[in-house]
Design a protein around this motif. Structure first.
Motif, PDB file in Angstrom:
ATOM      1  N   GLY A  16       0.820  -1.205   0.000  1.00 25.03           N
ATOM      2  CA  GLY A  16       0.000   0.000   0.000  1.00 25.03           C
ATOM      3  C   GLY A  16       0.849   1.247   0.000  1.00 25.03           C
ATOM      4  N   PRO A  17       0.209   2.413  -0.052  1.00 22.83           N
ATOM      5  CA  PRO A  17       0.955   3.671  -0.057  1.00 22.83           C
ATOM      6  C   PRO A  17       1.838   3.785   1.176  1.00 22.83           C
ATOM      7  CG  PRO A  17      -1.368   4.067  -0.498  1.00 22.83           C
ATOM      8  CD  PRO A  17      -1.237   2.631  -0.096  1.00 22.83           C
ATOM      9  N   ASP A  36       3.176   2.970  -5.287  1.00 22.26           N
ATOM     10  CA  ASP A  36       3.656   2.017  -6.270  1.00 22.26           C
ATOM     11  C   ASP A  36       2.573   1.865  -7.333  1.00 22.26           C
ATOM     12  OD1 ASP A  36       5.487   0.306  -7.392  1.00 22.26           O
ATOM     13  OD2 ASP A  36       5.645  -0.996  -5.639  1.00 22.26           O
ATOM     14  N   ARG A  37       2.816   1.091  -8.347  1.00 27.27           N
ATOM     15  CA  ARG A  37       1.816   0.943  -9.415  1.00 27.27           C
ATOM     16  C   ARG A  37       0.513   0.386  -8.855  1.00 27.27           C
ATOM     17  NH1 ARG A  37       3.501  -4.307 -12.866  1.00 27.27           N
ATOM     18  NH2 ARG A  37       3.784  -5.668 -11.083  1.00 27.27           N
ATOM     19  N   ASN A  38      -0.579   0.859  -9.424  1.00 31.19           N
ATOM     20  CA  ASN A  38      -1.932   0.436  -9.059  1.00 31.19           C
ATOM     21  C   ASN A  38      -2.326   0.769  -7.623  1.00 31.19           C
ATOM     22  OD1 ASN A  38      -2.332  -0.720 -11.659  1.00 31.19           O
ATOM     23  ND2 ASN A  38      -1.240  -2.548 -10.988  1.00 31.19           N
ATOM     24  N   GLN A  39      -1.647   1.696  -6.981  1.00 26.60           N
ATOM     25  CA  GLN A  39      -2.015   2.079  -5.621  1.00 26.60           C
ATOM     26  C   GLN A  39      -2.760   3.407  -5.623  1.00 26.60           C
ATOM     27  OE1 GLN A  39       1.612   1.994  -3.298  1.00 26.60           O
ATOM     28  NE2 GLN A  39       1.441  -0.213  -2.989  1.00 26.60           N
ATOM     29  N   ILE A  87      -6.520  10.068  -4.539  1.00 24.30           N
ATOM     30  CA  ILE A  87      -5.371  10.091  -5.453  1.00 24.30           C
ATOM     31  C   ILE A  87      -5.100   8.670  -5.935  1.00 24.30           C
ATOM     32  CG2 ILE A  87      -2.900  10.556  -5.655  1.00 24.30           C
ATOM     33  CD1 ILE A  87      -3.227  12.551  -3.330  1.00 24.30           C
ATOM     34  N   THR A  88      -4.872   8.524  -7.240  1.00 31.15           N
ATOM     35  CA  THR A  88      -4.556   7.222  -7.833  1.00 31.15           C
ATOM     36  C   THR A  88      -3.313   7.353  -8.697  1.00 31.15           C
ATOM     37  OG1 THR A  88      -6.903   6.653  -7.926  1.00 31.15           O
ATOM     38  CG2 THR A  88      -5.425   5.364  -9.300  1.00 31.15           C
ATOM     39  N   ASN A  89      -2.394   6.401  -8.565  1.00 31.40           N
ATOM     40  CA  ASN A  89      -1.257   6.337  -9.473  1.00 31.40           C
ATOM     41  C   ASN A  89      -1.802   5.985 -10.851  1.00 31.40           C
ATOM     42  OD1 ASN A  89       1.043   5.771 -10.957  1.00 31.40           O
ATOM     43  ND2 ASN A  89       2.048   4.666  -9.304  1.00 31.40           N
ATOM     44  N   ALA A  90      -1.493   6.785 -11.873  1.00 31.15           N
ATOM     45  CA  ALA A  90      -2.098   6.629 -13.192  1.00 31.15           C
ATOM     46  C   ALA A  90      -1.260   5.805 -14.163  1.00 31.15           C
ATOM     47  CB  ALA A  90      -2.366   8.006 -13.797  1.00 31.15           C
ATOM     48  N   THR A  91      -0.120   5.279 -13.721  1.00 28.40           N
ATOM     49  CA  THR A  91       0.738   4.511 -14.625  1.00 28.40           C
ATOM     50  C   THR A  91       1.275   3.274 -13.923  1.00 28.40           C
ATOM     51  OG1 THR A  91       2.837   5.556 -14.014  1.00 28.40           O
ATOM     52  CG2 THR A  91       1.504   6.683 -15.697  1.00 28.40           C
TER      53      THR A  91
END
Length: 112
Positions: A16-17, A36-39, A87-91
């Motif tokens: 997780g974050p 991290d990705r998809n978090q 907030i979402t990591n977009a990549t």
């Protein structure tokens, strides 16, 4: 004067974050959040504090209430007091976010 190097706070956790405190005074609160990705992070809300979201690295989707915006490195978003932040990591690449709030959010008990 206090000083810190943000690079020392960049650490990722696949579970997780990862939150890394930066500075906290009676007038200001800040932390670095490593995604991290998809978090994702949120929903976060404070009725008394305005906040600033700064993308240090990566690309994010930032949602404040019902408004969504894709932000890249060095872009910012203002989160007015009383707003819901998500907030979402977009990549697939890791992202680093600086969150700043003033006045500092009140610590509240968490109930499950």
């Amino acid at each position: 004067m206090e000083e810190r190097d943000l690079r020392d706070l960049v650490r990722f956790d696949e579970d997780g974050p990862r939150h890394e405190p930066l500075f906290e005074t009676e007038h200001l609160w800040s932390e670095v959040v490593n995604l991290d990705r998809n978090q994702s992070l949120g929903t976060i809300r404070d009725d008394d504090s305005d906040a600033l979201v700064l993308v240090v690295s990566g690309k994010l989707v930032v949602q404040v209430n019902r408004q969504r915006k894709r932000l890249e490195q060095w872009e910012t978003a203002l989160v007015p007091a009383g707003s819901d932040l998500f907030i979402t990591n977009a990549t697939e690449d890791p992202a680093v976010v600086l969150l700043v709030a003033a006045p500092p959010p009140v610590r509240r008990a968490v109930t499950e």
